[in-house]
Structure formats: C-alpha cells, structure tokens
Design an enzyme around this catalytic site. Structure first.
Site, PDB file in Angstrom:
ATOM      1  N   HIS A 182      -4.144   2.775  -2.220  1.00  0.00           N
ATOM      2  CA  HIS A 182      -3.852   1.828  -3.220  1.00  0.00           C
ATOM      3  C   HIS A 182      -3.263   2.408  -4.395  1.00  0.00           C
ATOM      4  O   HIS A 182      -3.256   3.638  -4.271  1.00  0.00           O
ATOM      5  CB  HIS A 182      -5.422   1.480  -3.870  1.00  0.00           C
ATOM      6  N   ARG A 204      -9.419   6.131  -4.090  1.00  0.00           N
ATOM      7  CA  ARG A 204      -8.659   5.183  -3.146  1.00  0.00           C
ATOM      8  C   ARG A 204      -7.252   5.506  -3.528  1.00  0.00           C
ATOM      9  O   ARG A 204      -5.965   5.227  -2.486  1.00  0.00           O
ATOM     10  CB  ARG A 204      -8.912   3.723  -3.670  1.00  0.00           C
ATOM     11  N   ARG A 227       0.668  -1.347   0.013  1.00  0.00           N
ATOM     12  CA  ARG A 227       0.068  -0.131   0.083  1.00  0.00           C
ATOM     13  C   ARG A 227       0.839   1.240  -0.042  1.00  0.00           C
ATOM     14  O   ARG A 227       1.868   1.272   0.630  1.00  0.00           O
ATOM     15  CB  ARG A 227      -0.864   0.052   1.188  1.00  0.00           C
ATOM     16  N   HIS A 255     -12.358  -2.200  -2.565  1.00  0.00           N
ATOM     17  CA  HIS A 255     -13.374  -0.924  -2.799  1.00  0.00           C
ATOM     18  C   HIS A 255     -13.866  -0.811  -4.159  1.00  0.00           C
ATOM     19  O   HIS A 255     -14.995  -0.788  -4.553  1.00  0.00           O
ATOM     20  CB  HIS A 255     -12.997   0.397  -2.337  1.00  0.00           C
TER      21      HIS A 255
END
Length: 352
Positions: free
Chosen positions: A172, A166, A79, A115
């Site tokens: 991400h 995101r 991440r 997501h």
C-alpha cells in the site's frame, strides 16, 4: 497522483532499508491485523466474556470489509509493487529498488487499505468496550482518565505499526493506509450505535447477508457490462509479483466477500440455533465461559488448518463461505452446548 505515489514509494524504500532487520515483525503485524484474527481468535474470547462486544466485533468487521471492497472497486487504487514498474514517472532505469515479500502480492485494488481499516474497526470496538466496562464498574475519575489515555494511545500505536507494515511490504501507499484508518473508525462508530444488531433475527441475518452479497455481485456485473474490468488488478499481480506462489486466490475481492458473508451468516445460525437457546442461560458460569473459550480457540485452530484447492474457483468460494460460517457456529453454539451436556450430565449423575 504520480507525485503522491512516488512519495509513497520513497517512504517504502526508506522503511525497507532502515528497518530491514524487522521484516518478521512487520509480517506479524500485517498477519495479526487481518480480519482472520478477529474471526478465529478475538471473537470467541469476547463473545463469552461480553456477548454484546463479540457481536459488535463481527458486525463492524463484516460491514467494514464489505465497504472496503466496494470502495476499492470505486477508487481503483494502485499498489506500489506493480505501479513502480508500470509508471512513466521515472526515467528509464531509475525506478526505485522496491522489495517484495511473501505477503506483498495482494490481488485487489489498493485503496483504502483493508488491513488498516479492519484493524481500526476491531481495535476501536475493543477499546470502547473496555472503557464502557470501566465506567460500569464506577472506576475512579483519575484512574478512568489514565486508562482512557493509555488505551487510545495503544490504539494509535497499533494503527501506526499496521500502517508501517503495509507500506514496508510495498502492498500500500501511505495515503491508502491513512484512508483505511479513518474509514474504519467511522464505520465502527456508526455500526456501534446501531442497537438492533444485538437482537437481530435469523431472517435479518439472512436478508442482510443476501443483500450485501447481491449488491457486491450486481455492482461488479453492472460495471463489467459498462466495460469496466474490476479484476484488472489480478493481471497486474500475476505480471509483477516476483514469485507466482506468493499470489493466493484467498486475497481476491470475491474470496474476501464470501468469507465475510459466511461469518455473518454463521453468527446468525449460531445465535438462533435451538441448541444456543437451550444453553444461553446455563453457560453464564465462569467455568463454562473459560472452557468454551479454550475449546473454541483449539477447534478453530484445527479448522484453520483446513485448506482446499483453488483450481475450481466456484468450489473454492463455496468452501470459503462454509468454513467461515462454521468458524462462527463453533464458539456461539456447538462448544457451549457440548460443555453444558457434559457438565449437566455429571450433575445429574451426582443427584442420582
């Protein structure tokens, strides 16, 4: 991969600097894209308006999120918010100034984006459902074509916003959200073609819930035995998240697994409970549908306020499972049964 990750960090920094005033909008986009919205908001509406679509929403969401968990364990994606601090790609002191937000510090692996994948699954089901309704109503060809273009345009717009949110949140990398969208569409397409989900028995619900849970736990234990620590990301989150209170146990892989399995099991209980079979035909009136939707949404928001301590992980996971199961039981069986009792009681009283 470092070069690909560096491009992703550059894009995140660009979005954070250019759209800094839109933090609340991107936060909202990420929040709405969470499958929690599907279980607590979208499902009650679709279930009472078009039952097959409501069922498909849950199956697609659960299977998709379960696959997302397995893929994350296999791919072990980084991440941005922790990678930028640990990589040797940058020279000392040259790491980009990547910001963090209250929803940045996800604790699971990053690839593919849950997501983006969940939003793709859910919106694909809803778009195809509306188009199916239009086709059943014999919508004129030109109007149907315009509707088709408009809905798919909306679908890709929603996905673009979710993906941007995101990346903006530094949760991400771009390639992870793209992978999530593609995988989500594939899952929705495959599961939607499975007709048996509309007539699944309680035994099938129980067996599938048990098998999916057992596979995930067994896979975890197998890899752990082989020396692979699948919870390595939790340590990174705790190390690099700028505020400890931004780290939540409900973002861990096992919390997600138990929530989804609880939702599927709750759907099975609701669909095969004696009270559901008693009101299935009676709840077809418009008044009962509207009443069921309204009251279900109200009760689910109250249920959503129920939170519990994460000090004991086992109890936390069990309560998460039970809460998710009850959230599906409320709109499928409990609320329609109560309304039918009320309306039928009034009707009986008038007949007397």
């Amino acid at each position: 991969m470092d070069l690909l990750h560096s491009w992703g960090v550059e894009l995140a920094v660009h979005l954070q600097s250019r759209y800094s005033k839109h933090e609340e909008f991107f936060t909202l986009a990420s929040t709405v894209a969470d499958l929690h919205t599907t279980f607590f908001c979208l499902f009650p509406i679709w279930f009472h308006l078009r039952r097959d679509t409501g069922l498909r929403l849950i199956w697609v969401a659960v299977i998709g999120d379960w696959l997302n968990l397995v893929l994350k364990w296999v791919l072990s994606g980084e991440r941005p918010y922790w990678w930028v601090h640990e990589t040797h790609f940058y020279r000392k002191g040259e790491a980009p100034p990547l910001l963090q937000f209250p929803i940045t510090c996800e604790t699971g692996p990053g690839s593919p984006s849950g997501h983006a994948m969940g939003a793709a699954c859910v919106w694909y089901v809803m778009v195809t459902a509306v188009l199916s309704i239009a086709a059943e109503k014999r919508c004129p060809a030109l109007l149907y074509r315009l509707l088709q273009m408009g809905l798919w345009g909306l679908f890709f717009l929603v996905e673009l916003v979710v993906c941007m949110s995101r990346v903006f949140m530094a949760a991400h990398f771009p390639h992870q959200v793209i992978a999530g969208v593609i995988t989500g569409i594939l899952v929705a397409e495959v599961v939607s073609k499975s007709k048996w989900i509309y007539k699944a028995s309680m035994n099938q619900y129980f067996l599938i819930t048990f098998c999916l849970t057992s596979f995930a736990i067994g896979f975890y234990l197998l890899l752990k035995t082989l020396g692979v620590d699948l919870l390595w990301t939790l340590d990174k989150a705790q190390k690099w998240c700028i505020k400890p209170e931004w780290i939540h146990l409900d973002s861990t892989p096992f919390a997600s697994l138990l929530r989804n399995m609880g939702s599927l099991f709750g759907l099975g209980l609701g669909m095969h409970s004696p009270i559901y079979n008693g009101v299935k035909k009676k709840s077809a009136t418009t008044a009962l549908k509207i009443g069921s939707i309204t009251i279900s949404l109200f009760l689910l928001q109250l249920l959503n306020e129920w939170t519990f301590s994460s000090e004991n992980h086992l109890i936390f996971y069990i309560l998460s499972f039970c809460k998710s199961a009850f959230a599906l039981l409320i709109p499928t069986a409990v609320v329609p049964w109560v309304l039918c009792r009320v309306f039928m009681g009034k009707t009986d009283g008038k007949n007397l």
